[in-house]
Design an enzyme around this catalytic site. Structure first.
Site, short mmCIF file in Angstrom:
data_model
loop_
_atom_site.label_atom_id
_atom_site.label_comp_id
_atom_site.label_asym_id
_atom_site.label_seq_id
_atom_site.Cartn_x
_atom_site.Cartn_y
_atom_site.Cartn_z
N CYS A 1 1.28 -1.37 -0.06
CA CYS A 1 0.02 0.28 0.10
C CYS A 1 0.90 1.43 -0.30
O CYS A 1 1.09 2.08 1.06
CB CYS A 1 -0.81 0.21 1.26
SG CYS A 1 -2.04 1.50 1.41
N CYS B 1 -0.28 4.50 2.48
CA CYS B 1 -0.49 3.89 3.91
C CYS B 1 1.11 4.31 4.10
O CYS B 1 2.06 5.21 4.83
CB CYS B 1 -0.67 2.16 4.42
SG CYS B 1 -2.33 1.64 3.00
N ASP B 2 2.49 3.90 3.05
CA ASP B 2 3.43 4.32 3.89
C ASP B 2 4.74 4.36 2.58
O ASP B 2 5.59 4.63 3.22
CB ASP B 2 4.01 2.32 3.47
CG ASP B 2 3.25 1.21 4.13
OD1 ASP B 2 2.43 1.73 5.51
OD2 ASP B 2 3.11 0.12 3.69
#
Ligand code: NAP
Length: 308
Positions: A136, A139-140
């Site tokens: 992701c 997200c990261d």
């Protein structure tokens, strides 16, 4: 034990499930949506969605789901968190689901459990997960500001997320097993023209290396049968999706890849059991088609309830 019977239970809270919930609640049916972790599914991994009609500037996946949740709850949808482990029984008037140590009952069931990211299945992928290996970018991605990263895959997800990463990182290497992308043309054009994106064609990842975090990828050009190494600090894996249907095995006929077959009303081969969204065997997996599936499934479920 939960003894009350819902008209409809929806399993899964992505765009398909939430839309089914919105339509069913608005039709004044007693509706429960059960979601395993958090509402949204794969969509919340999208930083910006630009092909969902009506949002000319695009919308973030997170915002779209928040809006949809509010809208569905506004019509009375009940949402519970729980991991649906199995279908216990499937009677015409009463279908029972096992959710951890509880049981839930309904007359009609809508399965909208979506899909999850495929793993590459190479050494280092599990051990370095969260330490440079990610599924992701939204997200990261921020952990890799001004670093060099790789994206594996050549579909819409890989190319879209590589483009997103260019806003944060120094350089993105897209590693694809062929010499042609699967992604739609507009994404291809943007990626091919982007100065921060480099392509490594006809190449597969054989190993993800690093002591405490990702340091390099061991790659192989499969056309030339040539092994080589690439130094990166992060690797984002986008090699397709698999449907979340293992809990349905032996209960519902599934395709070879595990997707659910339905008719045009989203009904499976089991009366009163419907499927919607990415979990369904279908041509196009998009938010636009998921919400279409969800609304159709709720409408067809309502007709099923009328027939009882
Ligand atoms: P996908 O379209 O199935 O693409 C998967 C990619 O990974 C392909 O390029 C495939 O290579 C490659 N791949 C598969 N297994 C591999 C392996 N073992 N090793 C190396 N490479 C491998 O999956 P996706 O990109 O996750 O998209 C899933 C669905 O969501 C699609 O229907 C897509 O259109 C949709 N989606 C849409 C959007 C959007 O509209 N904005 C964004 C994201 C996703 P080959 O090409 O050689 O098969």
């Amino acid at each position: 034990m939960n003894s009350s019977i819902y008209d409809i239970i929806i399993v899964g809270g992505g765009p398909a499930g939430l839309t089914a919930g919105l339509y069913a609640s608005r039709a004044r049916l007693k509706t429960l949506l059960i979601e395993k972790i958090a509402l949204g599914g794969q969509v919340t991994k999208s930083e910006q969605i630009e092909n969902y009609p009506g949002f000319e500037e695009g919308i973030s996946g997170f915002q779209l789901i928040q809006n949809l949740e509010k809208q569905a709850k506004g019509f009375g949808l009940t949402v519970e968190t729980g991991d649906v482990q199995a279908i216990v029984s499937l009677h015409k008037n009463k279908k029972t689901l096992k959710v951890q140590d509880r049981e839930f009952h309904c007359k009609a069931l809508i399965i909208a459990t979506g899909s999850e990211s495929n793993a590459l299945g190479v050494e280092g992928e599990d051990t370095l997960l969260g330490r440079g290996v990610s599924y992701c970018a939204t997200c990261d991605g921020a952990f890799f500001r001004d670093r060099e990263v790789a994206v594996v895959g050549g579909g819409d997800a890989a190319v879209e997320e590589a483009l997103f990463l260019t806003r944060l990182v120094k350089k993105v290497h897209i590693i694809h097993r062929r010499d042609e992308l699967r992604a739609i043309k507009i994404l291809q054009e943007r990626a091919l023209a982007h100065e921060k994106i480099a392509f490594i064609w006809n190449t597969v990842v054989e190993k993800i290396e690093g002591e405490n975090s990702v340091e390099a990828l061991k790659l192989k050009n499969i056309k030339e049968d040539r092994a080589f190494s690439l130094s990166v600090e992060g690797v984002f894996i986008y090699v397709g999706l698999r449907p979340n249907t293992t809990w349905l095995k032996n209960r519902l006929p599934l395709t070879e890849q595990g997707f659910i077959e339905t008719d045009h009303g989203m009904e499976t081969s089991l009366p009163g059991v419907f499927a919607a969204g990415d979990v369904r065997h279908k041509l196009l997996r998009q938010i636009a088609t998921a919400v279409g599936d969800g609304s159709t499934a709720a409408f067809a479920a309502e007709k099923y309830l009328d027939s009882l």
